[in-house]
Design a protein around this motif. Sequence first.
Motif, PDB file in Angstrom:
ATOM      1  N   LYS A 192       0.595  -0.736   0.105  1.00 40.67           N
ATOM      2  CA  LYS A 192      -0.370   0.134   0.513  1.00 40.67           C
ATOM      3  C   LYS A 192       0.823   0.936  -0.205  1.00 40.67           C
ATOM      4  CE  LYS A 192      -4.144  -2.355   2.627  1.00 40.67           C
ATOM      5  NZ  LYS A 192      -4.912  -2.484   3.007  1.00 40.67           N
ATOM      6  N   ILE A 193       2.176   1.038   0.206  1.00 42.50           N
ATOM      7  CA  ILE A 193       3.421   2.615   0.526  1.00 42.50           C
ATOM      8  C   ILE A 193       3.123   2.835  -1.161  1.00 42.50           C
ATOM      9  CG2 ILE A 193       5.661   3.664   0.827  1.00 42.50           C
ATOM     10  CD1 ILE A 193       5.266   0.792   2.360  1.00 42.50           C
ATOM     11  N   ASN A 194       3.094   4.085  -1.659  1.00 43.55           N
ATOM     12  CA  ASN A 194       3.251   4.518  -2.797  1.00 43.55           C
ATOM     13  C   ASN A 194       4.300   4.392  -3.742  1.00 43.55           C
ATOM     14  OD1 ASN A 194       2.850   5.852  -5.174  1.00 43.55           O
ATOM     15  ND2 ASN A 194       3.153   7.875  -3.712  1.00 43.55           N
ATOM     16  N   THR A 195       5.087   3.719  -4.646  1.00 42.22           N
ATOM     17  CA  THR A 195       5.931   3.594  -5.306  1.00 42.22           C
ATOM     18  C   THR A 195       6.943   2.146  -5.045  1.00 42.22           C
ATOM     19  OG1 THR A 195       7.936   4.177  -3.939  1.00 42.22           O
ATOM     20  CG2 THR A 195       6.732   5.995  -5.400  1.00 42.22           C
ATOM     21  N   THR A 196       6.244   1.826  -4.002  1.00 35.66           N
ATOM     22  CA  THR A 196       5.774  -0.537  -4.696  1.00 35.66           C
ATOM     23  C   THR A 196       6.034  -1.007  -5.390  1.00 35.66           C
ATOM     24  OG1 THR A 196       3.944  -0.819  -3.857  1.00 35.66           O
ATOM     25  CG2 THR A 196       5.759  -0.321  -2.034  1.00 35.66           C
ATOM     26  N   PHE A 197       7.281  -1.700  -6.334  1.00 35.79           N
ATOM     27  CA  PHE A 197       6.830  -2.343  -7.526  1.00 35.79           C
ATOM     28  C   PHE A 197       7.319  -4.157  -7.377  1.00 35.79           C
ATOM     29  CE2 PHE A 197       8.182  -4.320 -12.051  1.00 35.79           C
ATOM     30  CZ  PHE A 197       6.838  -2.886 -12.408  1.00 35.79           C
TER      31      PHE A 197
END
Length: 370
Positions: free
Chosen positions: A34-39
């Motif tokens: 849910k953290i932004n910019t995870t991939f």
Amino acid sequence: MDNTPIIYQPLKNAKRIKIHIPYELKELRDVFKKINTTFWHPNQKLWSIMYTEENVALIKNIFGKNYKTVNEVTPTPIEKRPLNQYAIEQLFRLEKALVLKKYSASSVRTYKNMFSVFLTKFSNKDISIITKEEIEGFVYELITKNKIGESYQNQLINAIKAYYEHVLKLPREYYEIQRPKKAVSIPNVLSKEEVLKIIQHPKNIKHKAILWTIYSAGLRISEVLNLRIIDIHSKEGYLFVKDSKGKKDRKTILSNHLVVLLRTYFKKEKPSYWLFEGQTGGKYSTTSVRAIFRKAVAETNSNPWATVHTLRHSFATHCIENNVNLRYLQNMLGHNSPKTTEIYTKTIHINNKNIESPLDNMLKNVNFKT
């Protein structure tokens, strides 16, 4: 089995930090996602996130005290020393041979750089009588001491082989050097949705036309920059690619939508010879194309590991998903061997939306309780 998450300490100037979250830790993984910019990187079986102090603190807070930090392997720099006169002469002999064989300027530079590493080691010996065992010992030392990767190792061997083959004219048995086992890796591919977001993002019509051309025709970056106006055959529906990799000419598909965009672009920009020209004329630069692509990727929050070449991989994969004949695809991509093209059969998305399980087929007309 160790169920501890791992944070890989990034190398200097890294933009992303890699994370390993064991499969069993589903709840932890769901929070992390849910953290932004995870991939998620399926080939590496790792997650990554933008490398900022805030993100590192957030990850550590999520993991609590239950995580390990592991340093990534840092190569030891290879010592560089000035070459003596003998070594300089051998370097020139290699350059001359490669230029006469019409190697590209970038290939000549790479071969010279790699061969300089070899000459640094053997500049005080007559390299025409160096044994294969000595060469392999030198390569082994670079692998174990300097931690060179497979790509570097292969480039080094190519340069050494080129000298013995093209300059000294020795039979293959004298320079058949042991290579690393070739990894069977699957190319990085963007989804159709990601491609559309990226190639539609530029507001500048030239930038947009460049990305559209690369993806729609499956071109390498050098090929799109070498396109001339006369290479656009809109009536016949193909692009002519001249002097591509391996000094081969070929034809590839010309998208009808691309034709419309190129006509608009042509009326506005009025290129004189090359399809895509710089502000002062001449070919558009490789650096500029990469910058256009990186900006589009970043601003659309797409796969941060994608490169311009990923558009070519994506073109091939999407063609296979659209049931394009592999032989046609091989010709469009300019591959010598069908085996090279077949790698893209491994990149197609496999799910129950596009493939029917034989179990579902058998049970279509069967009614029973599970």
